[in-house]
Design a protein around this motif. Structure first.
Motif, PDB file in Angstrom:
ATOM      1  N   ALA A 161       0.848  -1.189   0.000  1.00 35.51           N
ATOM      2  CA  ALA A 161       0.000   0.000   0.000  1.00 35.51           C
ATOM      3  C   ALA A 161       0.883   1.238   0.000  1.00 35.51           C
ATOM      4  O   ALA A 161       1.840   1.326   0.764  1.00 35.51           O
ATOM      5  CB  ALA A 161      -0.915   0.001   1.220  1.00 35.51           C
ATOM      6  N   GLY A 162       0.550   2.180  -0.851  1.00 34.69           N
ATOM      7  CA  GLY A 162       1.371   3.370  -0.993  1.00 34.69           C
ATOM      8  C   GLY A 162       0.963   4.492  -0.057  1.00 34.69           C
ATOM      9  O   GLY A 162       0.008   4.367   0.727  1.00 34.69           O
ATOM     10  N   PRO A 163       1.690   5.600  -0.098  1.00 35.32           N
ATOM     11  CA  PRO A 163       1.376   6.751   0.745  1.00 35.32           C
ATOM     12  C   PRO A 163      -0.075   7.193   0.593  1.00 35.32           C
ATOM     13  O   PRO A 163      -0.579   7.364  -0.513  1.00 35.32           O
ATOM     14  CB  PRO A 163       2.346   7.825   0.236  1.00 35.32           C
ATOM     15  CG  PRO A 163       3.504   7.049  -0.301  1.00 35.32           C
ATOM     16  CD  PRO A 163       2.901   5.826  -0.908  1.00 35.32           C
ATOM     17  N   GLY A 164      -0.736   7.353   1.739  1.00 33.52           N
ATOM     18  CA  GLY A 164      -2.118   7.795   1.758  1.00 33.52           C
ATOM     19  C   GLY A 164      -3.148   6.693   1.665  1.00 33.52           C
ATOM     20  O   GLY A 164      -4.343   6.946   1.858  1.00 33.52           O
ATOM     21  N   ASP A 165      -2.711   5.453   1.383  1.00 35.76           N
ATOM     22  CA  ASP A 165      -3.665   4.376   1.122  1.00 35.76           C
ATOM     23  C   ASP A 165      -4.129   3.634   2.369  1.00 35.76           C
ATOM     24  O   ASP A 165      -5.262   3.133   2.400  1.00 35.76           O
ATOM     25  CB  ASP A 165      -3.034   3.336   0.171  1.00 35.76           C
ATOM     26  CG  ASP A 165      -2.866   3.844  -1.234  1.00 35.76           C
ATOM     27  OD1 ASP A 165      -3.492   4.870  -1.573  1.00 35.76           O
ATOM     28  OD2 ASP A 165      -2.092   3.226  -1.993  1.00 35.76           O
ATOM     29  N   TYR A 166      -3.275   3.526   3.385  1.00 38.70           N
ATOM     30  CA  TYR A 166      -3.523   2.529   4.429  1.00 38.70           C
ATOM     31  C   TYR A 166      -2.995   3.042   5.758  1.00 38.70           C
ATOM     32  O   TYR A 166      -1.895   3.602   5.836  1.00 38.70           O
ATOM     33  CB  TYR A 166      -2.819   1.223   4.047  1.00 38.70           C
ATOM     34  CG  TYR A 166      -3.207   0.010   4.839  1.00 38.70           C
ATOM     35  CD1 TYR A 166      -4.320  -0.744   4.490  1.00 38.70           C
ATOM     36  CD2 TYR A 166      -2.440  -0.409   5.931  1.00 38.70           C
ATOM     37  CE1 TYR A 166      -4.667  -1.892   5.205  1.00 38.70           C
ATOM     38  CE2 TYR A 166      -2.788  -1.545   6.659  1.00 38.70           C
ATOM     39  CZ  TYR A 166      -3.897  -2.280   6.287  1.00 38.70           C
ATOM     40  OH  TYR A 166      -4.243  -3.412   7.000  1.00 38.70           O
TER      41      TYR A 166
END
Length: 416
Positions: A161-166
């Motif tokens: 999961a990338g930045p901001g996703d999780y």
């Protein structure tokens, strides 16, 4: 008649306080999980309603009881306190929530699995940056955090999961935040926080015990467990074993190599994630400041809009966008957790925001209902048995925490 009613009210309040004293003392002495010390505070309607301490801030030859001024290393409540400093720097236009933090650090901060996605201060403050703790989150003065963040070490970054996703609760976020604060201010983190928050409010303590006065050092609680320091072996029938802040043999030393530390190179040094020493009484002053929309006595510490923004919802669990840690994390603001009505006190009814802490035997709680002006602080100075053997009945907290908060809520806030 009015004088008589006043006397009756005072007598009733005194009786409630005596009952509450007894309940809390019983929790601290419970052999299911005895507590080395306990310091609590309750605020009702924007005023301090109740304070209580029991147990020993130091155990052994130099034994000394906990008192209203005893300071504890409050663990992760420090993150929320650090965030107050961040909000002040935002007010001074030195930081912005949605700017790529590489602009502050002087180098690109990127998850190598998602190299085209910038990381912002908002992501760091809401545990959605995609940083992880498995590769470490504290280093000495000789280490440049840039080298660790850009090393590609396993466990440093989420791959799925990338930045901001999780959402994933991650201590390292606050090491990066502390580094950014040093970069934009030119000040060492521990001294910056004294300037931004502690000194303006007249709060004792700080993030660096080596700079405390002798009187302050004497009133820092040693944190204990009935467990050896470097193992998971508990012995409830054995002695209390100091885990941190044991100054019986001498005053605290400054961090190694701090004299040659380069400001802005490693914000983990003074632990913005967990290293603040402060008393329950002074945390009560912080609580009053928040209830009063950022004002404490005759000083505006934070702007009302900063307080409102900080405690507004920034992330909410939707079933798949975060790790809730056994259901504990459901909603998050900027550097603070938002608690639903059923997760803090038995039977529900108390909706609040704040932070919890757990480290070196310390278990801490800071929760405040800003709308109603009610709140609670609880600082446990060590446990005699494994907290996992004393689980809560309705929350991810320990049963001792549940009993403490429920007693404070029922007696000090509801007045029953």
């Amino acid at each position: 008649m009015q004088a008589l009613m006043g006397m009756l009210l005072m007598a009733g309040a005194s009786g409630i306080a005596a009952t509450l004293d007894q309940e809390l003392a019983a929790v601290a002495a419970d052999q299911a999980m005895p507590l080395a010390s306990l310091s609590v505070l309750a605020v009702r309607g924007g005023k301090v309603q109740y304070q209580f301490q029991t147990g020993q801030r130091r155990i052994g030859a130099a034994a000394a009881p906990a008192n209203a001024d005893t300071m504890y290393r409050i663990a992760s409540i420090s993150k929320m306190m650090t965030t107050f400093g961040v909000m002040r720097l935002i007010e001074q236009h030195l930081l912005e929530l949605d700017t790529d933090v590489g602009q502050y650090l002087g180098y690109a901060l990127r998850n190598p699995h998602f190299p085209d996605r910038p990381i912002t201060l908002r992501m760091l403050l809401t545990h959605t940056s995609s940083l992880r703790d498995e590769a470490g989150y504290f280093w000495g003065a000789e280490v440049a955090i840039r080298d660790r963040l850009t090393s590609g070490a396993p466990g440093m970054w989420a791959g799925e999961a990338g930045p901001g996703d999780y959402f994933m609760y991650t201590n390292l976020n606050w090491g990066v935040i502390g580094t950014i604060m040093e970069k934009v201010s030119g000040e060492r983190f521990d001294r910056l926080m004294k300037r931004l928050l502690l000194d303006p409010m007249g709060l004792r303590g700080g993030y660096n015990p080596a700079e405390f006065t002798a009187e302050e050092i004497d009133n820092v609680a040693t944190l204990y467990r009935k467990r050896t320091v470097d193992t998971e072996v508990w012995n409830p029938d054995g002695p209390w074993i100091a885990q941190v802040d044991d100054y019986s043999a001498g005053p605290p030393a400054a961090p190694a190599n701090v004299a040659t530390y380069v400001i802005g190179s490693n914000g983990t040094l003074f632990s913005p994630t967990g290293g603040l020493r402060i008393s329950a009484a002074d945390l009560g002053k912080v609580m009053l400041m928040l209830i009063q929309h950022g004002r404490y006595q005759d000083r505006q510490i934070l702007r009302p809009e900063s307080v409102a923004q900080m405690f507004s919802q920034q992330w909410k669990h939707n079933g798949s966008n975060g790790d809730t840690y056994r259901g504990l994390y459901q909603s998050w603001g900027l550097g603070n957790q938002r608690f639903g009505r059923g997760r803090l006190v038995e039977g529900g009814g108390f909706s609040a925001a704040g932070h919890l802490g757990d480290a070196y035997g310390l278990i801490s709680t800071f929760v405040v209902d800003l709308q109603r002006g009610n709140g609670m602080v609880s600082l446990i100075g060590g446990t005699g048995t494994d907290p996992d053997s004393n689980p809560g009945r309705y929350s991810a907290m320990t049963r001792s925490e549940e009993r403490i908060l429920t007693a404070l809520y029922r007696h000090a806030i509801l007045g029953r």
